[in-house]
Design a protein around this motif. Sequence first.
Motif, short mmCIF file in Angstrom:
data_model
loop_
_atom_site.label_atom_id
_atom_site.label_comp_id
_atom_site.label_asym_id
_atom_site.label_seq_id
_atom_site.Cartn_x
_atom_site.Cartn_y
_atom_site.Cartn_z
N ASP A 179 0.81 -1.23 0.00
CA ASP A 179 0.00 0.00 0.00
C ASP A 179 0.84 1.28 0.00
O ASP A 179 0.37 2.33 0.42
N LEU A 180 2.08 1.20 -0.43
CA LEU A 180 2.95 2.37 -0.54
C LEU A 180 3.41 2.52 -1.98
O LEU A 180 3.64 1.52 -2.67
N LYS A 181 3.58 3.75 -2.40
CA LYS A 181 4.21 4.04 -3.69
C LYS A 181 5.52 4.73 -3.38
O LYS A 181 5.59 5.55 -2.49
N TRP A 182 6.57 4.37 -4.10
CA TRP A 182 7.87 4.97 -3.85
C TRP A 182 8.49 5.41 -5.18
O TRP A 182 8.12 4.95 -6.25
N GLY A 183 9.43 6.32 -5.06
CA GLY A 183 10.18 6.80 -6.21
C GLY A 183 11.61 7.10 -5.79
O GLY A 183 11.86 7.45 -4.63
N VAL A 184 12.51 6.93 -6.71
CA VAL A 184 13.92 7.21 -6.44
C VAL A 184 14.52 7.85 -7.69
O VAL A 184 14.14 7.52 -8.81
N SER A 185 15.41 8.78 -7.48
CA SER A 185 16.10 9.42 -8.58
C SER A 185 17.54 9.68 -8.16
O SER A 185 17.79 10.09 -7.02
N ALA A 186 18.47 9.44 -9.06
CA ALA A 186 19.89 9.61 -8.74
C ALA A 186 20.58 10.38 -9.86
O ALA A 186 20.27 10.20 -11.03
N MET A 187 21.53 11.23 -9.47
CA MET A 187 22.30 12.01 -10.43
C MET A 187 23.77 11.98 -10.00
O MET A 187 24.09 12.21 -8.84
N GLN A 188 24.64 11.71 -10.92
CA GLN A 188 26.07 11.60 -10.63
C GLN A 188 26.69 12.92 -10.20
O GLN A 188 27.52 12.97 -9.30
N GLY A 189 26.33 14.00 -10.85
CA GLY A 189 26.86 15.31 -10.48
C GLY A 189 28.32 15.50 -10.88
O GLY A 189 28.74 15.13 -11.97
#
Length: 96
Positions: free
Chosen positions: A21-31
């Motif tokens: 019952d959870l929605k998740w998101g992830v985002s990554a950037m090297q920089g």
Amino acid sequence: MGSFLDTPIVEKNSDVGEGNDLKWGVSAMQGWRVNMEDSHVHESDLGEAAPGYGFYGVFDGHGGDTCAKVVAEKFVSFITKQEGFTEAAAAKISKH
């Protein structure tokens, strides 16, 4: 503390999912770093170790990616096999 680039890599790698019952998101950037040093883990369901529970974590490489990658890969499996974790999870689950 790791090496730096002349210009940052701003391309983002993103993912989404859901479970329990959870929605998740992830985002990554090297920089600015020469290599991506951070890692993450997303486990929506810990299965028999702790039914109905999930684990989400971000691990900062702090100048190198080796430790962050190993922890992201092995932490959930390691922690859910520990006697204290399984006992606590069983006790909490039995109260529901």
